[in-house]
Design a protein around this motif. Structure first.
Motif, PDB file in Angstrom:
ATOM      1  N   ARG A 195     -70.583  36.567  57.708  1.00 29.34           N
ATOM      2  CA  ARG A 195     -69.204  36.227  57.286  1.00 29.34           C
ATOM      3  C   ARG A 195     -69.194  34.921  56.190  1.00 29.34           C
ATOM      4  NH1 ARG A 195     -64.489  37.504  59.131  1.00 29.34           N
ATOM      5  NH2 ARG A 195     -65.234  38.121  60.870  1.00 29.34           N
ATOM      6  N   LEU A 196     -68.943  35.151  55.023  1.00 29.09           N
ATOM      7  CA  LEU A 196     -68.982  34.429  53.847  1.00 29.09           C
ATOM      8  C   LEU A 196     -67.699  33.235  54.072  1.00 29.09           C
ATOM      9  CD1 LEU A 196     -69.500  36.910  51.003  1.00 29.09           C
ATOM     10  CD2 LEU A 196     -71.108  35.503  52.381  1.00 29.09           C
ATOM     11  N   PRO A 197     -67.912  32.104  53.433  1.00 28.59           N
ATOM     12  CA  PRO A 197     -66.850  31.051  53.436  1.00 28.59           C
ATOM     13  C   PRO A 197     -65.374  31.476  53.240  1.00 28.59           C
ATOM     14  CG  PRO A 197     -69.013  30.097  52.628  1.00 28.59           C
ATOM     15  CD  PRO A 197     -69.302  31.691  52.579  1.00 28.59           C
ATOM     16  N   ASP A 198     -65.414  32.356  52.202  1.00 27.77           N
ATOM     17  CA  ASP A 198     -63.898  33.018  52.024  1.00 27.77           C
ATOM     18  C   ASP A 198     -63.317  34.042  52.948  1.00 27.77           C
ATOM     19  OD1 ASP A 198     -65.364  35.313  51.472  1.00 27.77           O
ATOM     20  OD2 ASP A 198     -64.725  35.400  49.116  1.00 27.77           O
ATOM     21  N   GLY A 199     -64.012  34.134  54.041  1.00 22.19           N
ATOM     22  CA  GLY A 199     -63.750  34.910  55.240  1.00 22.19           C
ATOM     23  C   GLY A 199     -64.317  36.530  55.011  1.00 22.19           C
ATOM     24  N   SER A 200     -64.611  36.977  53.576  1.00 23.52           N
ATOM     25  CA  SER A 200     -65.095  38.290  53.511  1.00 23.52           C
ATOM     26  C   SER A 200     -66.330  38.389  54.420  1.00 23.52           C
ATOM     27  CB  SER A 200     -65.222  38.357  52.196  1.00 23.52           C
ATOM     28  OG  SER A 200     -66.205  37.835  51.589  1.00 23.52           O
ATOM     29  N   GLN A 201     -66.999  39.701  54.505  1.00 21.60           N
ATOM     30  CA  GLN A 201     -68.424  39.965  55.037  1.00 21.60           C
ATOM     31  C   GLN A 201     -69.209  40.483  54.005  1.00 21.60           C
ATOM     32  OE1 GLN A 201     -67.484  42.513  58.458  1.00 21.60           O
ATOM     33  NE2 GLN A 201     -66.965  40.528  59.443  1.00 21.60           N
ATOM     34  N   ALA A 202     -70.390  40.386  53.847  1.00 22.97           N
ATOM     35  CA  ALA A 202     -71.263  41.106  53.282  1.00 22.97           C
ATOM     36  C   ALA A 202     -72.574  41.581  54.081  1.00 22.97           C
ATOM     37  CB  ALA A 202     -71.831  40.056  52.260  1.00 22.97           C
ATOM     38  N   GLN A 203     -73.310  42.375  53.423  1.00 24.99           N
ATOM     39  CA  GLN A 203     -74.661  43.071  54.250  1.00 24.99           C
ATOM     40  C   GLN A 203     -75.640  42.182  53.551  1.00 24.99           C
ATOM     41  OE1 GLN A 203     -74.234  45.259  56.739  1.00 24.99           O
ATOM     42  NE2 GLN A 203     -76.434  45.702  56.960  1.00 24.99           N
ATOM     43  N   THR A 204     -76.687  41.907  54.512  1.00 24.08           N
ATOM     44  CA  THR A 204     -77.957  41.159  53.903  1.00 24.08           C
ATOM     45  C   THR A 204     -78.978  42.226  53.566  1.00 24.08           C
ATOM     46  OG1 THR A 204     -78.929  40.680  55.672  1.00 24.08           O
ATOM     47  CG2 THR A 204     -77.517  39.161  55.177  1.00 24.08           C
ATOM     48  N   GLU A 205     -79.835  41.893  52.751  1.00 22.81           N
ATOM     49  CA  GLU A 205     -80.968  42.602  52.543  1.00 22.81           C
ATOM     50  C   GLU A 205     -81.913  42.565  53.848  1.00 22.81           C
ATOM     51  OE1 GLU A 205     -82.366  44.528  49.930  1.00 22.81           O
ATOM     52  OE2 GLU A 205     -80.491  44.214  49.120  1.00 22.81           O
ATOM     53  N   PRO A 206     -82.539  43.725  54.163  1.00 26.14           N
ATOM     54  CA  PRO A 206     -83.320  43.740  55.580  1.00 26.14           C
ATOM     55  C   PRO A 206     -84.428  42.371  55.544  1.00 26.14           C
ATOM     56  CG  PRO A 206     -83.214  45.875  54.743  1.00 26.14           C
ATOM     57  CD  PRO A 206     -82.592  44.977  53.412  1.00 26.14           C
ATOM     58  N   GLY A 207     -84.428  41.899  56.707  1.00 28.57           N
ATOM     59  CA  GLY A 207     -85.503  40.664  56.622  1.00 28.57           C
ATOM     60  C   GLY A 207     -85.889  40.465  58.022  1.00 28.57           C
ATOM     61  N   LEU A 208     -87.009  39.541  58.243  1.00 31.56           N
ATOM     62  CA  LEU A 208     -87.286  39.066  59.883  1.00 31.56           C
ATOM     63  C   LEU A 208     -86.245  38.115  60.423  1.00 31.56           C
ATOM     64  CD1 LEU A 208     -91.073  38.752  58.849  1.00 31.56           C
ATOM     65  CD2 LEU A 208     -89.990  40.476  60.194  1.00 31.56           C
ATOM     66  N   TRP A 209     -85.969  38.461  61.462  1.00 29.10           N
ATOM     67  CA  TRP A 209     -84.883  37.728  62.544  1.00 29.10           C
ATOM     68  C   TRP A 209     -85.659  37.276  63.723  1.00 29.10           C
ATOM     69  CZ3 TRP A 209     -80.566  36.304  59.811  1.00 29.10           C
ATOM     70  CH2 TRP A 209     -80.148  36.857  58.794  1.00 29.10           C
ATOM     71  N   PHE A 210     -85.359  35.958  64.149  1.00 31.03           N
ATOM     72  CA  PHE A 210     -85.598  35.780  65.522  1.00 31.03           C
ATOM     73  C   PHE A 210     -84.473  35.533  66.471  1.00 31.03           C
ATOM     74  CE2 PHE A 210     -86.253  32.173  68.146  1.00 31.03           C
ATOM     75  CZ  PHE A 210     -87.379  32.211  69.199  1.00 31.03           C
ATOM     76  N   LYS A 211     -84.608  36.080  67.572  1.00 35.37           N
ATOM     77  CA  LYS A 211     -83.480  35.977  68.737  1.00 35.37           C
ATOM     78  C   LYS A 211     -84.205  35.092  69.670  1.00 35.37           C
ATOM     79  CE  LYS A 211     -79.900  38.157  71.197  1.00 35.37           C
ATOM     80  NZ  LYS A 211     -79.168  39.304  71.480  1.00 35.37           N
TER      81      LYS A 211
END
Length: 88
Positions: A42-58
Motif C-alpha cells: 500500500r502506497l502513501p496515497d492509498g493505492s496499491q502496487a506489486q513489487t518485483e520478486p525478492g527475498l523476504w523474511f517472516k
C-alpha cells in the motif's frame, strides 16, 4: 527437514521453487523463514502496487521484512528447507 545447504544453494532453490521456505538451523526462535516472492504494498496515497520478486523474511511473530542476509548468513552452511524449529 532436508539436508543442510550453503546460502548460494538455498538462494538458488528459493528462486527456482516458488513457495519454498528456508531457514537456518541456528535460529533460536521457532517459525522463522525466508522466501522468494512479489508482494502487494500500500502506497502513501492509498493505492496499491506489486513489487518485483525478492527475498523476504517472516519472523516468529508473523511480521514480514525484506531480507538481505548478513555476512554471517551468507557464510552459513546450515540452511534447510522449512521453518526454523527453534532451540528453546
Amino acid at each position: 527437514m532436508s539436508d543442510a545447504m550453503s546460502w548460494p544453494e538455498a538462494e538458488a532453490r528459493l528462486m527456482a521453487e516458488p513457495g519454498l521456505e528456508v531457514s537456518s538451523t541456528g535460529w533460536g526462535q521457532a517459525g522463522k523463514y525466508v522466501f522468494w516472492a512479489a508482494v502487494t504494498v500500500r502506497l502513501p496515497d492509498g493505492s496499491q502496487a506489486q513489487t518485483e520478486p525478492g527475498l523476504w523474511f517472516k519472523d516468529a511473530h508473523g511480521l514480514v521484512y525484506p531480507y538481505a542476509p548478513s555476512w554471517a548468513g551468507r557464510n552459513r552452511r546450515d540452511w534447510v528447507e522449512g521453518r526454523s524449529p527453534g532451540s528453546g
